[in-house]
Design an enzyme around this catalytic site. Sequence first.
Site, PDB file in Angstrom:
ATOM      1  N   HIS A 114       6.574   6.811   8.853  1.00  0.00           N
ATOM      2  CA  HIS A 114       7.416   7.478   7.852  1.00  0.00           C
ATOM      3  C   HIS A 114       6.796   7.392   6.464  1.00  0.00           C
ATOM      4  O   HIS A 114       6.958   8.304   5.660  1.00  0.00           O
ATOM      5  CB  HIS A 114       8.824   6.864   7.854  1.00  0.00           C
ATOM      6  CG  HIS A 114       9.680   7.349   8.988  1.00  0.00           C
ATOM      7  ND1 HIS A 114      11.012   7.638   8.857  1.00  0.00           N
ATOM      8  CD2 HIS A 114       9.378   7.602  10.283  1.00  0.00           C
ATOM      9  CE1 HIS A 114      11.499   8.066  10.024  1.00  0.00           C
ATOM     10  NE2 HIS A 114      10.534   8.029  10.906  1.00  0.00           N
ATOM     11  N   ASP A 118       1.132   5.367   1.042  1.00  0.00           N
ATOM     12  CA  ASP A 118       1.062   4.744  -0.289  1.00  0.00           C
ATOM     13  C   ASP A 118       2.193   3.746  -0.499  1.00  0.00           C
ATOM     14  O   ASP A 118       2.500   3.371  -1.638  1.00  0.00           O
ATOM     15  CB  ASP A 118       1.103   5.815  -1.390  1.00  0.00           C
ATOM     16  CG  ASP A 118       2.458   6.519  -1.452  1.00  0.00           C
ATOM     17  OD1 ASP A 118       3.241   6.416  -0.471  1.00  0.00           O
ATOM     18  OD2 ASP A 118       2.749   7.158  -2.488  1.00  0.00           O
TER      19      ASP A 118
END
Length: 317
Positions: free
Chosen positions: A62, A70
Site C-alpha cells: 500500500h 516513501d
Amino acid sequence: MKKQMLSLLFFSFFVASSYSQLSHNFYQHICPNVESIVRSAVTNKFQQMPVTAPATLRLFFHDCFVRGCDASVILSHANAEKDHHEDLSLAGDGFDTVIKAKAAVDSHPGCRNKVSCADILALATRDVVALTGGPSYNVELGRRDGRISTRKSVQHKLPHANFTLDQLNTMFASHGLSQTDMIALSGAHTLGFSHCNQFSKRIRSKAGIDRTLNRVYALQLRQMCPVNVEPDVVINMDPTPQTFDNAYYKNLQQGKGLFSSDQVLFTDARSRSTVNLFASNNNAFNKAFVTAITKLGRVGVLTGYQGEIRRDCSRVN
Ligand code: HEM
Ligand SMILES: *[C@@H]1O[C@H](CO)[C@@H](O)[C@H](O)[C@H]1NC(C)=O
C-alpha cells in the site's frame, strides 16, 4: 578533458531514473549492521505477534502504490493516507514493526537518523517473507522518506477485490509491473486474513453464489461469515495463512480464491498458465516473487537529496 568528464557525470546523474540510485550496499559505510539490526527487531516482534508478517507485507504494498515507496503511508496526521477507508484495514502490527525496527536502528549511535523509514519497511518486508518460509532476497536500499501524505492521494490507486484481469493489469502496468509480476505479488495472499465484507457479495447476492467460487467452499464461507456482525469476522486467505507458500495458487485451481481478483487469475485463460506454473512449482513462484517485489520496491522512490530521513516514522521532521 576534466570539464567534459564532469559534465558527463552531471548528465548521467540526471538522466538516470531514481531507482537506479538504489543499491544493495547503500548503508555499507553509514550503518553497516542495519540489516541485522532490523532483522532481529522484526524477528522479536514476529515471535510475539505472528500477524506481524501479513501486516508488514501489505503495508509495503500500500505504501509503494500510493506516492511510491516513501513510507508516506506511515505518516500520522489529520487526513493522511492511512485515514483513507481502503487503508483502514491495514493491521496496526505493520506500522508497529517499522516503529520498533527504527527504534532499534536509532539505538546504535552511529546509525541514528541515518536510515530511512522507507528502507526499514522494505527490509522488514523481506524479513517477514523469510520468517514465514518464503524466499530470502537482497533488498535494494537508498530510499528517502516522503514529506507528503494525503487521504485523497489513495483514491483510485489501490486495486479492489472485484477487479477484472484487465483492471489489475492496467493498474500494475502503470508501475512498470508485468502480468507475471502481478500474479506473483498476488501470491502475498498466501499470508493473513480478510474481513468478510470484502467478498460477501460473492457468497450472498440475489444472483446466488459467484459461479467461479467452489460451491462447498462458498457454503463454508457463508457459515463462517454471519450477516451484520460488528466487528466483521476475518477469514484465512488460504489454508496455511502463517506460511508463505504456493498453496494460494493451488487453491485458485480449486475455485477457492477468496476475492474475485484472486480467482480471476485462474478463470481468465490469459493468466491461467502462470497460476498453474506457480501451483506446480514453488521455486518458480519464489523466483518470480523476488523479481516482482524488487520491482515493487523501486516504484516512485525518492533518492539523493529528495525527501528526508525521518526521525520519527510517523511524523515529518
Ligand atoms: C492484486 C490485487 C490485490 C487486491 C485486490 C488486494 C486486496 C486485498 C484485500 C481486500 C485484503 C483484505 C483486507 C481486510 O479485509 O482486512 C487484502 C489483504 C492482504 N493483502 Fe492484498 N490485494 C492485492 C494485492 C496484494 C499485494 C500485491 C500484496 C503484497 C505484495 C498484498 C498483501 C496482502 C496481505 C499480506 C493481506 C493480509 C493482511 C492481513 O492479514 O493483515 N495484496 N488484500
Ligand atoms: C467494486 O468494489 C468497489 C470497492 O469495494 C466498489 O466501490 C464498486 O462498486 C465495486 N464494483 C462492482 C462492479 O461491484
